[in-house]
Design a protein around this motif. Sequence first.
Motif, PDB file in Angstrom:
ATOM      1  N   ALA A 204       4.550   3.297   5.219  1.00  0.00           N
ATOM      2  CA  ALA A 204       3.589   2.574   4.662  1.00  0.00           C
ATOM      3  C   ALA A 204       2.884   1.433   5.490  1.00  0.00           C
ATOM      4  O   ALA A 204       3.832   0.922   5.735  1.00  0.00           O
ATOM      5  CB  ALA A 204       3.702   2.538   3.316  1.00  0.00           C
ATOM      6  N   VAL A 205       1.548   1.518   5.764  1.00  0.00           N
ATOM      7  CA  VAL A 205       1.067   0.548   6.458  1.00  0.00           C
ATOM      8  C   VAL A 205       0.238  -0.304   5.704  1.00  0.00           C
ATOM      9  O   VAL A 205      -0.666   0.031   5.042  1.00  0.00           O
ATOM     10  CB  VAL A 205       0.557   1.075   7.749  1.00  0.00           C
ATOM     11  N   TYR A 206       0.251  -1.773   6.061  1.00  0.00           N
ATOM     12  CA  TYR A 206      -0.712  -2.732   5.767  1.00  0.00           C
ATOM     13  C   TYR A 206      -1.634  -2.949   6.728  1.00  0.00           C
ATOM     14  O   TYR A 206      -1.207  -3.473   7.747  1.00  0.00           O
ATOM     15  CB  TYR A 206      -0.154  -3.975   5.012  1.00  0.00           C
ATOM     16  N   VAL A 207      -2.958  -2.777   6.582  1.00  0.00           N
ATOM     17  CA  VAL A 207      -4.090  -3.237   7.873  1.00  0.00           C
ATOM     18  C   VAL A 207      -4.716  -4.326   7.404  1.00  0.00           C
ATOM     19  O   VAL A 207      -5.955  -4.167   6.558  1.00  0.00           O
ATOM     20  CB  VAL A 207      -4.621  -1.907   8.048  1.00  0.00           C
ATOM     21  N   SER A 208      -4.422  -5.394   7.919  1.00  0.00           N
ATOM     22  CA  SER A 208      -4.958  -6.604   7.330  1.00  0.00           C
ATOM     23  C   SER A 208      -6.454  -6.540   7.553  1.00  0.00           C
ATOM     24  O   SER A 208      -7.270  -7.496   6.874  1.00  0.00           O
ATOM     25  CB  SER A 208      -4.360  -8.022   7.985  1.00  0.00           C
ATOM     26  N   ASP A 209      -7.161  -6.224   8.824  1.00  0.00           N
ATOM     27  CA  ASP A 209      -8.288  -6.382   9.042  1.00  0.00           C
ATOM     28  C   ASP A 209      -9.258  -5.280   8.392  1.00  0.00           C
ATOM     29  O   ASP A 209     -10.669  -5.421   8.637  1.00  0.00           O
ATOM     30  CB  ASP A 209      -8.499  -6.219  10.658  1.00  0.00           C
ATOM     31  N   ALA A 210      -8.803  -4.525   7.695  1.00  0.00           N
ATOM     32  CA  ALA A 210      -9.852  -3.476   6.909  1.00  0.00           C
ATOM     33  C   ALA A 210      -9.838  -4.138   5.618  1.00  0.00           C
ATOM     34  O   ALA A 210      -8.792  -4.119   4.781  1.00  0.00           O
ATOM     35  CB  ALA A 210      -8.981  -2.059   6.788  1.00  0.00           C
ATOM     36  N   VAL A 211     -11.119  -4.670   5.261  1.00  0.00           N
ATOM     37  CA  VAL A 211     -11.031  -5.477   3.847  1.00  0.00           C
ATOM     38  C   VAL A 211     -12.121  -4.336   3.106  1.00  0.00           C
ATOM     39  O   VAL A 211     -13.014  -3.651   3.207  1.00  0.00           O
ATOM     40  CB  VAL A 211     -11.782  -6.600   4.357  1.00  0.00           C
ATOM     41  N   ALA A 212     -11.518  -4.701   1.637  1.00  0.00           N
ATOM     42  CA  ALA A 212     -12.158  -4.134   0.468  1.00  0.00           C
ATOM     43  C   ALA A 212     -12.375  -5.228  -0.718  1.00  0.00           C
ATOM     44  O   ALA A 212     -11.507  -6.004  -0.691  1.00  0.00           O
ATOM     45  CB  ALA A 212     -11.604  -3.049   0.219  1.00  0.00           C
ATOM     46  N   TRP A 213     -13.490  -4.974  -1.341  1.00  0.00           N
ATOM     47  CA  TRP A 213     -13.523  -6.024  -2.352  1.00  0.00           C
ATOM     48  C   TRP A 213     -13.491  -5.330  -3.852  1.00  0.00           C
ATOM     49  O   TRP A 213     -14.120  -4.318  -4.060  1.00  0.00           O
ATOM     50  CB  TRP A 213     -14.875  -6.616  -2.284  1.00  0.00           C
ATOM     51  N   ALA A 214     -12.521  -5.680  -4.851  1.00  0.00           N
ATOM     52  CA  ALA A 214     -12.431  -4.944  -6.160  1.00  0.00           C
ATOM     53  C   ALA A 214     -12.811  -5.756  -6.984  1.00  0.00           C
ATOM     54  O   ALA A 214     -13.166  -7.074  -7.036  1.00  0.00           O
ATOM     55  CB  ALA A 214     -11.117  -4.921  -6.299  1.00  0.00           C
TER      56      ALA A 214
END
Length: 359
Positions: A204-214
Motif C-alpha cells: 500500500a502506498v502513500y503519495v504525498s504530492d497527490a492532494v484531495a480535499w474532503a
Amino acid sequence: MTQPPPTPASPTPSTVTVIIPAHNEEFGLPATLRSIKAQSVPPEKIIVVDDGSTDRTGEVAASYGVTVLRPPSNLGSKAKAQNHALPHCDTDLILAVDADTVLAPDYIERLKPAFADPSVNVAAGNVQTRFTRTPWERGRSTEYLFGFHWHRPIQQLANSPMVCSGCCSMFRREPLTKFGGFPERTIVEDMDFTWSQQLEGHRAVYVSDAVAWAADPETLTYLRKQVWRWMAGFMQNVRLHLPRLLTRKPMLATWILLALLEILLAPLWWATPLLLAVNAPIPLTMAWWVGGELLLTVPALLYAARRRHIPIIQVLFNLPFVYLNKAVNLYYAWKALLVELILVPLRLSRGLVTYEKGR
C-alpha cells in the motif's frame, strides 16, 4: 548455450474507473464531479452509485454525463455501494472517491505511477480539509496537516502505511475483485483492505504530492458519528488482523501498537498539569505542559503549512481547536476499545454494525 529471452515486464496499468458512492449528496456532488472531469489524465469511466437518495443526487449526477446506478433500495454502507458498481468496471484501476471530496487536477496523474510497481495494490494521496468554518472543521484541518505531513511520510518510508484513505484511494481492479470487493466485514473498508493487502505480501502506498480535499463534519453531532465509526472500525481491524500482523508485518503492527498505547496513555497526559500542580505552582506547571505540547506539534505544522502554501497565521489560529477534536477522539477511542476489544469477544455486544454518515 542459448539464453532464454527475458520475461517482458508487465505493462503499467493505464485505464481508470472512478466509483462515487452517494447518498443524499446533491449539494456536494457537483464539486466532486467537476474536479474529476478536470483531471489532467481523465478516467475512462465515472460511476455514481445513487444509494437510496431522497434528494436529487441521481439527477445531478446524470446532468454531468456520468453513469448512474440506482440499487433497488439503500444498501446501508459505503462498501456495499462501491461493490454494487464493481461488476460494471473493466479498467485496470479503480479510484474510489467520496461524493464530498474534491481532487486536485493532477490527482490521477500523480497516483497512477505508483502502480508501475506490480506489488502495489492500493494507493492514496494527501487529504486536507475543504472548509474551516466551524471549530470542528478547524480542529480537523490541524489533525490532517499534522497526520499527513508527519505520520504518513514516516509510515511510507517504513513501507507500512496505516491506511489508504477511503475518500480518494486507487486500487488495482483484479486483486480487489479477487479479494471479494471492498470489505464489508468491518465498518471501515479502507483500513481493512490496506491491512489485508499488506498481510498478503502486497504494498500500500502513500503519495504525498497527490492532494484531495474532503468535507469534514461541521457540527459536533456529525463529528461524533464519524469518529465513533472510525474508532470502532480501527478496533474491529485490530481484533481481526493484529495477531497475524505481529508475525507477518511487524512494522505495521508496531504502528498499531503505538496507536493503542497513545489511546491508553492519553488520559494521563491530559491529567499531567493537575498531577504536577500538587508539587509545583500552577502557572509553571501549565507553562511546562503547553510548551511540551507545542514543541511536539508546531514544527510539523509549520513544515506542512509551507508544503501546502497555507498562511502560517491561519494554521496557528486553528491549532487550539484541535483539542476539542482530541477530546471527542479520546472518548470514542476508549468506547471503541471497551466495546470492540472486550465486549464483542465476550459476546456481550455486536459492536458497531450500522454505517452512519459523518456529515
